[in-house]
Write a protein that holds these residues in place. Structure first.
Motif, PDB file in Angstrom:
ATOM      1  N   TYR A 165      54.605  43.213  56.681  1.00 51.68           N
ATOM      2  CA  TYR A 165      53.482  42.291  57.409  1.00 51.68           C
ATOM      3  C   TYR A 165      53.797  42.420  58.838  1.00 51.68           C
ATOM      4  O   TYR A 165      54.823  42.957  59.474  1.00 51.68           O
ATOM      5  N   ALA A 166      52.542  42.013  59.528  1.00 59.74           N
ATOM      6  CA  ALA A 166      52.886  41.974  61.218  1.00 59.74           C
ATOM      7  C   ALA A 166      52.004  40.907  61.781  1.00 59.74           C
ATOM      8  O   ALA A 166      51.093  40.552  60.966  1.00 59.74           O
ATOM      9  N   ARG A 167      52.336  40.416  62.659  1.00 60.50           N
ATOM     10  CA  ARG A 167      51.635  39.529  63.412  1.00 60.50           C
ATOM     11  C   ARG A 167      50.976  40.058  64.542  1.00 60.50           C
ATOM     12  O   ARG A 167      51.309  40.965  65.360  1.00 60.50           O
ATOM     13  N   PRO A 168      49.463  40.117  64.535  1.00 61.71           N
ATOM     14  CA  PRO A 168      48.700  40.897  65.627  1.00 61.71           C
ATOM     15  C   PRO A 168      49.161  40.561  66.866  1.00 61.71           C
ATOM     16  O   PRO A 168      49.235  39.295  67.254  1.00 61.71           O
ATOM     17  N   ALA A 169      48.952  41.421  67.979  1.00 63.10           N
ATOM     18  CA  ALA A 169      49.234  41.196  69.093  1.00 63.10           C
ATOM     19  C   ALA A 169      47.748  40.292  69.801  1.00 63.10           C
ATOM     20  O   ALA A 169      46.837  40.115  69.308  1.00 63.10           O
ATOM     21  N   VAL A 194      43.561  35.553  68.507  1.00 61.20           N
ATOM     22  CA  VAL A 194      43.601  36.345  67.185  1.00 61.20           C
ATOM     23  C   VAL A 194      45.149  36.516  66.891  1.00 61.20           C
ATOM     24  O   VAL A 194      45.625  36.894  65.634  1.00 61.20           O
ATOM     25  N   SER A 195      46.095  36.340  67.710  1.00 58.09           N
ATOM     26  CA  SER A 195      47.492  36.550  67.528  1.00 58.09           C
ATOM     27  C   SER A 195      48.206  35.644  66.627  1.00 58.09           C
ATOM     28  O   SER A 195      49.344  35.571  66.171  1.00 58.09           O
ATOM     29  N   GLU A 196      47.248  34.503  66.240  1.00 58.40           N
ATOM     30  CA  GLU A 196      47.943  33.320  65.300  1.00 58.40           C
ATOM     31  C   GLU A 196      47.881  33.863  63.915  1.00 58.40           C
ATOM     32  O   GLU A 196      48.112  32.773  63.030  1.00 58.40           O
TER      33      GLU A 196
END
Length: 218
Positions: free
Chosen positions: A159-163, A52-54
């Motif tokens: 924005y953010a990239r999920p962990a 999911v972090s992608e």
């Protein structure tokens, strides 16, 4: 009667005090958006732990905001793959594509509005491209057709990239109407109006596309 003199430097402090008050007022009208994205496997698909972090989560406010500053980024061509396979950049940014292999590579995109072609170049050389329009840009190599990267070009700084567990946090989002967008290379994107509730958000995404299994870009 002795007249008191103003403290030395008091006039110089006035602009600083005004700036602090402005920043304080801005902070009171900004909010934090946080939640979690769950990526689940669709029919005949598998999802690896932490995949999911992608993805990326970003907010598009209707209120005015300062756009993000362009910068220089890097996508390596190595072991017949792009690394990273997904890159998020502010609009106007330059992306370098160094060839770290000992073979020829070619980097190109046929994405409408963002087409480019670096031509063939050997190992040890670098080609680059400036991304001037927001959106998703698919990048390939005409020599190795399995090579694929996605450049996510954003006009918003929020924005953010999920962990790896899917959690994300975006700070400084202006108050008012906004849309939150959830994107992952294996799932259909989701755009959701952002209401008064901005914490504890949740979004379920279904992986319906195969995973990018190119060389180094995994």
């Amino acid at each position: 009667m002795t007249q008191r003199r103003p403290l030395a430097g008091a006039g110089a402090l006035a602009p600083m005090i005004g700036l602090l008050l402005m920043l304080s007022a801005f902070a009171s009208f900004a909010r934090t958006v946080e939640g979690r994205v769950d990526l689940v496997a669709g029919p005949r698909q598998e999802v690896a732990a932490g995949e999911v972090s992608e993805g990326v989560v970003y907010v598009l406010p209707k209120a005015a905001f300062t756009p993000p500053r362009p910068a220089t980024f890097r996508v390596d061509t190595n072991s017949k793959g792009f690394a990273p396979a997904t890159l998020v950049v502010p609009v106007g940014s330059r992306v370098q594509f160094p060839n770290s292999d000992v073979i020829l590579h070619n980097v190109f995109s046929r994405t409408p509005g963002s087409t480019f072609d670096t031509g063939f170049y050997p190992g040890g050389q670098v080609r680059e491209h400036t991304f001037t329009r927001p959106g998703l840009v698919i990048v390939n190599c005409s020599v190795h057709h399995m090579m694929r990267a996605t450049i996510v070009v954003l006009g918003t700084p929020f924005y953010a990239r999920p962990a790896r567990d899917g959690r994300f946090r975006i700070e400084g989002v202006p108050e008012g109407e906004a849309t939150i967008v959830y994107w992952h290379p294996r799932a259909a994107p989701a755009s959701v109006p952002l209401g008064e509730r901005t914490t504890g958000l949740g979004q379920r995404m279904v992986a319906t596309k195969p995973r990018n299994t190119q060389g180094a870009g995994r």
